[in-house]
Design a protein around this motif. Structure first.
Motif, mmCIF file in Angstrom:
data_model
loop_
_atom_site.group_PDB
_atom_site.id
_atom_site.type_symbol
_atom_site.label_atom_id
_atom_site.label_comp_id
_atom_site.label_asym_id
_atom_site.label_seq_id
_atom_site.Cartn_x
_atom_site.Cartn_y
_atom_site.Cartn_z
ATOM 1 N N GLN A 183 -77.370 111.766 68.263
ATOM 2 C CA GLN A 183 -76.844 112.925 68.981
ATOM 3 C C GLN A 183 -77.498 114.238 68.578
ATOM 4 N N ASN A 184 -78.375 114.193 67.567
ATOM 5 C CA ASN A 184 -79.013 115.422 67.089
ATOM 6 C C ASN A 184 -80.531 115.413 67.239
ATOM 7 N N SER A 185 -81.051 114.422 67.944
ATOM 8 C CA SER A 185 -82.492 114.351 68.169
ATOM 9 C C SER A 185 -82.746 113.440 69.359
ATOM 10 N N SER A 186 -84.010 113.179 69.651
ATOM 11 C CA SER A 186 -84.372 112.277 70.742
ATOM 12 C C SER A 186 -84.503 110.832 70.266
ATOM 13 N N ASN A 187 -84.212 110.570 69.004
ATOM 14 C CA ASN A 187 -84.364 109.226 68.449
ATOM 15 C C ASN A 187 -83.318 108.269 69.027
ATOM 16 N N LEU A 188 -83.725 107.029 69.216
ATOM 17 C CA LEU A 188 -82.795 106.032 69.732
ATOM 18 C C LEU A 188 -83.259 104.627 69.366
ATOM 19 N N ILE A 189 -82.327 103.673 69.527
ATOM 20 C CA ILE A 189 -82.608 102.249 69.309
ATOM 21 C C ILE A 189 -82.191 101.489 70.554
ATOM 22 N N ARG A 190 -83.082 100.665 71.087
ATOM 23 C CA ARG A 190 -82.751 99.815 72.229
ATOM 24 C C ARG A 190 -82.658 98.369 71.764
ATOM 25 N N ILE A 191 -81.516 97.743 72.079
ATOM 26 C CA ILE A 191 -81.244 96.377 71.644
ATOM 27 C C ILE A 191 -81.181 95.474 72.867
ATOM 28 N N SER A 192 -81.850 94.318 72.774
ATOM 29 C CA SER A 192 -81.827 93.337 73.856
ATOM 30 C C SER A 192 -81.365 92.002 73.299
ATOM 31 N N ALA A 193 -80.374 91.397 73.951
ATOM 32 C CA ALA A 193 -79.920 90.075 73.532
ATOM 33 C C ALA A 193 -80.942 89.031 73.951
ATOM 34 N N ASP A 194 -81.163 88.053 73.085
ATOM 35 C CA ASP A 194 -82.107 86.974 73.353
ATOM 36 C C ASP A 194 -81.381 85.820 74.026
ATOM 37 N N GLU A 195 -82.027 85.193 74.999
ATOM 38 C CA GLU A 195 -81.357 84.155 75.783
ATOM 39 C C GLU A 195 -81.019 82.905 74.979
ATOM 40 N N ASN A 196 -81.576 82.740 73.781
ATOM 41 C CA ASN A 196 -81.222 81.555 73.000
ATOM 42 C C ASN A 196 -79.898 81.725 72.263
ATOM 43 N N ALA A 197 -79.267 82.887 72.426
ATOM 44 C CA ALA A 197 -77.902 83.146 71.946
ATOM 45 C C ALA A 197 -77.769 83.203 70.438
ATOM 46 N N LYS A 198 -78.863 83.279 69.723
ATOM 47 C CA LYS A 198 -78.770 83.391 68.274
ATOM 48 C C LYS A 198 -79.447 84.651 67.742
ATOM 49 N N ARG A 199 -80.271 85.267 68.590
ATOM 50 C CA ARG A 199 -81.071 86.395 68.100
ATOM 51 C C ARG A 199 -80.963 87.588 69.032
ATOM 52 N N PHE A 200 -81.328 88.746 68.491
ATOM 53 C CA PHE A 200 -81.482 89.938 69.318
ATOM 54 C C PHE A 200 -82.755 90.661 68.898
ATOM 55 N N ASN A 201 -83.308 91.407 69.827
ATOM 56 C CA ASN A 201 -84.494 92.205 69.564
ATOM 57 C C ASN A 201 -84.111 93.683 69.620
ATOM 58 N N TYR A 202 -84.721 94.480 68.771
ATOM 59 C CA TYR A 202 -84.483 95.915 68.866
ATOM 60 C C TYR A 202 -85.795 96.677 68.685
#
Length: 295
Positions: A242-261
């Motif tokens: 909320q104090n800068s342009s920084n962000l993290i994008r998270i995507s769920a992986d279709e194998n249901a055990k992992r996520f990518n960010y």
């Protein structure tokens, strides 16, 4: 100023935001607050306190300097008030809708009996509302069409948590959660197979965390998580500073055990990283069987 190039910073923001976003009972701020309030009532009703007073006036539960020697196997000091207001179910067409509000100003300190939490002290101030929608039927068996109408929504306009824990060397960490909304629901695909979904959004301000003070928002309502029984299998969550342009994008992986960010630092994308849901958050299996427990 946070260092968004530091792994410790990213892991702290990821962990706190994801546990909140998925609202696992007992681990997220919302789940922990609701569980603490209900446990305080349950244990004091089950066994009288060693000292202090526990009283109920209508739907308000009042704890005054309570000492309890069997708070789930731990000795605890409890002080404050919890008010639980359930509404009468509303029948609308073939649906039963209920709303429960939990308001609290509650402090619990764990005195002894568990070396991992001994000395931990938490205060919860705020309100949580839970809306449950389910089929209005006398039958224990429901069809796919009825199951797709089940919905559970948690909201909190503001919840403040003051936390002193052994894990954080008893430093006072303050969490302020605002505009929280969390929904679990189902839809049917073209073959009438049930699909479970999770959507969430909130703003979170954390003061005196292990990485300092930070303020983020998170949201996945436009691309909610599609769930299997255990974990997300599709969908995205965005965490914004909320104090800068920084962000993290998270995507769920279709194998249901992992996520990518992927971290975006000052607008520049960093390398994508893959994490295991269970190892990163410490989840156990079948935590997302939520829709079956409503019936």
């Amino acid at each position: 100023m946070l260092n968004w190039n530091d792994d410790k910073t990213i892991n702290e923001i990821l962990y706190t935001s994801l546990t909140l976003a998925t609202a696992k009972t007992g681990q997220s701020l919302i789940g922990e607050a609701d569980q603490a309030a209900r446990n305080a009532i349950h244990f004091c009703q089950q066994t009288p306190p060693v000292s202090g007073s526990f009283t109920q006036i209508k739907n308000a539960y009042i704890f005054k300097n309570v000492k309890h020697d069997n708070f789930g196997g731990v000795n605890a000091a409890i002080d404050g008030i919890v008010k639980i207001t359930p509404s009468n179910p509303i029948i609308r067409e073939d649906l039963e809708i209920t709303l429960t509000t939990v308001e609290m100003n509650l402090t619990i300190e764990y005195l002894e009996g568990n070396e991992f939490i001994q000395g931990d002290k938490n205060t919860w101030l705020g309100r949580i509302t839970t809306t449950t929608v389910k089929p209005h039927t006398q039958s224990r068996l429901i069809n796919a069409q009825q199951a797709s109408k089940i919905r559970l929504v948690n909201k909190s306009d503001q919840l403040v948590v003051y936390s002193q824990t052994k894990k954080n060397r008893f430093a006072m960490t303050t969490y302020t959660l605002t505009d929280f909304e969390f929904a679990q629901y189902s839809t049917l695909d073209q073959n009438e197979n049930k699909i479970n979904w999770l959507s969430t959004k909130a703003k979170l301000h954390v003061k005196h965390s292990p990485i300092g003070t930070y303020e983020v928002s998170f949201d996945n309502q436009e691309q909610p998580f599609m769930m299997d029984i255990h974990f997300p299998i599709s969908g995205h969550l965005e965490i914004k500073d909320q104090n800068s342009s920084n962000l993290i994008r998270i995507s769920a992986d279709e194998n249901a055990k992992r996520f990518n960010y992927q971290v975006f630092h000052q607008g520049k994308p960093q390398d994508k990283i893959t994490k295991d849901w269970e190892n990163f958050l410490g989840w156990e299996s079948e935590i997302y069987s939520f829709l079956y427990s409503i019936l």
